[in-house]
Design a protein around this motif. Structure first.
Motif, PDB file in Angstrom:
ATOM      1  N   ASN A 160       2.831  -5.227 -24.794  1.00  0.00           N
ATOM      2  CA  ASN A 160       1.485  -5.164 -24.224  1.00  0.00           C
ATOM      3  C   ASN A 160       0.519  -6.094 -24.949  1.00  0.00           C
ATOM      4  N   LEU A 161       0.586  -6.099 -26.286  1.00  0.00           N
ATOM      5  CA  LEU A 161      -0.326  -6.946 -27.062  1.00  0.00           C
ATOM      6  C   LEU A 161      -0.077  -8.421 -26.770  1.00  0.00           C
ATOM      7  N   LEU A 200       7.394   3.341 -28.845  1.00  0.00           N
ATOM      8  CA  LEU A 200       5.956   3.058 -28.898  1.00  0.00           C
ATOM      9  C   LEU A 200       5.689   1.650 -29.423  1.00  0.00           C
ATOM     10  N   ASP A 260       0.845  -1.205   0.000  1.00  0.00           N
ATOM     11  CA  ASP A 260       0.000   0.000   0.000  1.00  0.00           C
ATOM     12  C   ASP A 260       0.874   1.246   0.000  1.00  0.00           C
ATOM     13  N   ALA A 313       5.530   7.326  -8.294  1.00  0.00           N
ATOM     14  CA  ALA A 313       6.544   6.405  -8.813  1.00  0.00           C
ATOM     15  C   ALA A 313       7.670   7.103  -9.566  1.00  0.00           C
ATOM     16  N   ALA A 357       6.880  -1.107 -26.873  1.00  0.00           N
ATOM     17  CA  ALA A 357       6.000  -1.217 -25.709  1.00  0.00           C
ATOM     18  C   ALA A 357       4.648  -1.795 -26.120  1.00  0.00           C
ATOM     19  N   LEU A 358       4.121  -1.318 -27.242  1.00  0.00           N
ATOM     20  CA  LEU A 358       2.834  -1.798 -27.734  1.00  0.00           C
ATOM     21  C   LEU A 358       2.877  -3.313 -27.973  1.00  0.00           C
ATOM     22  N   LEU A 406       9.231   1.755 -20.955  1.00  0.00           N
ATOM     23  CA  LEU A 406       8.709   3.124 -20.999  1.00  0.00           C
ATOM     24  C   LEU A 406       9.328   3.980 -19.897  1.00  0.00           C
ATOM     25  N   MET A 425       2.414   1.846  -3.263  1.00  0.00           N
ATOM     26  CA  MET A 425       1.451   2.324  -4.253  1.00  0.00           C
ATOM     27  C   MET A 425       1.196   3.815  -4.112  1.00  0.00           C
ATOM     28  N   ALA A 426       1.364   4.330  -2.873  1.00  0.00           N
ATOM     29  CA  ALA A 426       1.081   5.745  -2.649  1.00  0.00           C
ATOM     30  C   ALA A 426       2.275   6.626  -3.012  1.00  0.00           C
ATOM     31  N   ASP A 433      -1.112  -9.280 -23.168  1.00  0.00           N
ATOM     32  CA  ASP A 433      -2.562  -9.364 -23.026  1.00  0.00           C
ATOM     33  C   ASP A 433      -3.094 -10.670 -23.610  1.00  0.00           C
ATOM     34  N   GLY A 482      -9.712  -9.730 -20.084  1.00  0.00           N
ATOM     35  CA  GLY A 482     -10.268  -8.389 -20.215  1.00  0.00           C
ATOM     36  C   GLY A 482      -9.887  -7.437 -19.101  1.00  0.00           C
ATOM     37  N   ARG A 483      -9.175  -7.923 -18.090  1.00  0.00           N
ATOM     38  CA  ARG A 483      -8.759  -7.015 -17.016  1.00  0.00           C
ATOM     39  C   ARG A 483      -7.347  -6.529 -17.272  1.00  0.00           C
ATOM     40  N   MET A 484      -6.990  -5.408 -16.615  1.00  0.00           N
ATOM     41  CA  MET A 484      -5.606  -4.957 -16.798  1.00  0.00           C
ATOM     42  C   MET A 484      -5.139  -4.271 -15.544  1.00  0.00           C
TER      43      MET A 484
END
Lengths: 282, 306
Positions: free
Chosen positions: A264-265, A257, A119, A126, A260-261, A212, A122-123, A268, A280-282
């Motif tokens: 990610n693809l 780009l 936690d 970054a 990284a893309l 990135l 996360m706060a 996923d 479908g979640r990320m």
């Protein structure tokens, strides 16, 4: 093998896979593929007015402000991106796995206390944390990788924690325990294998995030230091000149780009294939 | 409800305390010595020692930290080493610019995201739907500084519609806000889309249609409010992303906010300012999450009932 076949069946994942393979080939083959040395300042690399040369037959992607060949620098920059991606993200996933498994396995008060640490992380803003660390530790390739790992392990830890708490309650773990298996044995041989899909998915998605972040740190001048080429610091070095020489921003920018893309693809798609519950979640 | 509130606020305060401790330890363990920075290169060891003493840097770490916390409780963030003024004053003078930028960025993100998401859900499976899903991926894969420089190149350097950098008029806000908001918009659209698809398939929406209401009215008046909940939660969580984005955007556009302040302070090892900005950013993140948690039951009575 089944996973590869499934990947190839999805057009977007296949595109990502092709780009990733291309980047790997570029990085590994850089010394053979590059037309010039990445840090050679060529006497015809600047115009008579001392400006960078736009893309032409000799310098395919043009030259930078110091008269170095941009294509060669991009090829060698691919190495930086991949090294950071693999090392930083490898460390992050390893920490996340270890932390999440231990916290999920012991759970209770100690596990909860460990999760409060995430936690806290996360706060933290970054990028600010990464900049502070990178600046004060004097940036180098490995320091940057380490800093990025420190910032990025939390998400993996949280997911692994949730999965582990679920696994611990399952019957086969209870059976192992009643057979007298030690904690370490249960974690290493019976829980860890179940977390491999998660590790693979985040090992892929995380490369996008880490590369990135590296590009951003290098762009701000606190990442990988010139003359060692990185796609981010190529833009950093030419930033003041970019309206006159936009290719110095667009080519490395497109490289970042696309890479990284692609990760990610593929990541996923891997999640869909390996873990249908997360779809479908990320 | 009151108990939950107390618990949440308490844990938020604990998190802030933890962040103060970690940042403090990090900064004081670092090899860079602020006293050397202040004294300059040619200073003698005695001068440096004098400065260290004056700043209290020669005291034990734990004492320094406790004293820092004591001041913090009074809202005192200390004095900048580099600029002779209070950190709190420096931050408050820079904060409005950053808040303006963030508000504009969130506006771009939410409005674009909502519009695209609703359209994608209504025309599900069409060209627009696929485009939105693709944009969401490009949005999380594009580096912010490349977007910023590209916008500058097209709209400022070539078309001349907007200034290259600076602060002051409405035209100065447009490009930084676009940079900050446009990347996340795809992801918002994706969330709105899936929430809308859920809602649109529910019975009450069919009833509204059966009553003879127009399609537009059903979508905007009946379906959309119920699809908004995930967005509220998302904005709260997104504050962290925005705090990171602000650093980059302010650096590229020369925007005089706290991101730039932090950036300058880091170069000068101006420890109190770095601490201050980190704490204020963390506070924003914590408050964002807290508000997201607390607003959700106000919007959605189903959560209140639980």
């Amino acid at each position: 093998m089944r996973v590869l076949k499934e990947l190839a069946r999805r057009p977007s994942a296949l595109l990502g896979l092709v780009v990733i393979v291309a980047v790997v080939v570029m990085a590994v083959g850089a010394p053979h593929l590059a037309p010039y040395a990445p840090d050679e300042q060529m006497f015809d690399g600047l115009t008579l007015e001392g400006a960078p040369v736009p893309p032409d037959a000799k310098f395919w992607l043009g030259t930078d402000t110091l008269g170095r060949d941009l294509l060669s620098r991009l090829l060698f920059g691919a190495r930086t991106t991949l090294i950071i991606g693999l090392v930083a993200n490898g460390i992050a996933v390893a920490i996340g796995l270890g932390f999440g498994m231990v916290a999920g396995y012991v759970d209770g008060v100690i596990g909860n206390a460990l999760m409060r640490v995430t936690d806290l992380m996360m706060a933290f803003p970054a990028l600010l944390l990464a900049i502070v660390l990178a600046t004060l530790l004097r940036p180098s390739l490995w320091i940057v990788a380490l800093v990025i790992a420190v910032v990025n392990w939390v998400q993996v830890a949280r997911i692994v924690y949730t999965e582990t708490t679920g696994l611990v309650q399952r019957d086969f773990i209870l059976a192992e325990r009643s057979l007298g298996a030690g904690h370490l044995r249960i974690i290493a041989l019976h829980i860890a294998p179940h977390l491999m899909p998660t590790a693979i998915v985040w090992g892929t998605l995380g490369i996008a995030t880490t590369s990135l972040l590296e590009a951003t740190l290098s762009f701000l001048g606190v990442g990988v230091q010139p003359p060692e080429p990185s796609w981010g610091n190529i833009i950093f070095e030419s930033q003041t000149y970019f309206t006159a020489a936009p290719w110095l921003v667009f080519f490395p920018g497109a490289a970042i780009l696309l890479t990284a893309l692609s990760f990610n693809l593929v990541g996923d798609a891997l999640r869909d294939i390996l873990d249908p519950t997360q779809r479908g979640r990320m | 409800m009151a108990l939950i509130l107390v618990k949440r606020v308490g844990s938020a305060l604990l998190i802030l305390l933890g962040i103060a401790a970690i940042t403090f330890l990090l900064l004081y363990w670092m090899p860079a010595d602020p006293a050397v920075q202040i004294a300059g290169r040619s200073a003698t060891a005695a001068t440096i020692a004098g400065i260290r003493h004056q700043l209290g840097l020669d005291q034990p770490l734990i004492l320094q930290f406790l004293r820092y916390l004591g001041h913090l409780a009074e809202g005192d963030l200390g004095r900048s080493y580099a600029q002779k003024s209070e950190v709190a004053a420096l931050i408050t003078s820079r904060l409005p610019a950053t808040l303006l930028l963030m508000a504009a960025g969130i506006l771009v993100e939410v409005v674009t995201g909502l519009a695209l998401g609703v359209l994608a859900a209504v025309f599900r499976g069409g060209v627009l739907d696929r485009t939105v899903m693709g944009l969401a991926f490009i949005g999380v894969s594009a580096p912010q500084f490349v977007v910023a420089l590209s916008l500058l190149y097209v709209f400022a350097a070539n078309l001349g519609w907007f200034p290259m950098s600076g602060f002051g008029t409405v035209r100065h806000v447009v490009l930084p806000a676009l940079t900050l908001g446009v990347l996340g918009a795809g992801w918002y659209a994706r969330m709105v889309r899936s929430a809308m698809i859920d809602v649109l398939s529910q019975d009450y929406v069919r009833t509204a249609r059966a009553k003879g209401l127009s399609g537009l009215r059903v979508v905007l008046r009946h379906a959309l409010p119920n699809a908004l909940l995930p967005i509220v939660a998302m904005i709260g969580i997104d504050i962290g992303q925005f705090m990171s984005g602000v650093v980059v955007v302010e650096a590229v556009f020369g925007w005089p906010g706290i991101g730039q302040l932090a950036w300058q302070a880091i170069q000068l090892v101006d420890v109190p300012v770095i601490m201050g900005v980190t704490l204020v950013s963390a506070l924003a993140i914590v408050i964002g999450n807290l508000v997201a948690d607390l607003v959700a039951p106000l919007i959605d009575p189903r959560i209140r009932a639980r």
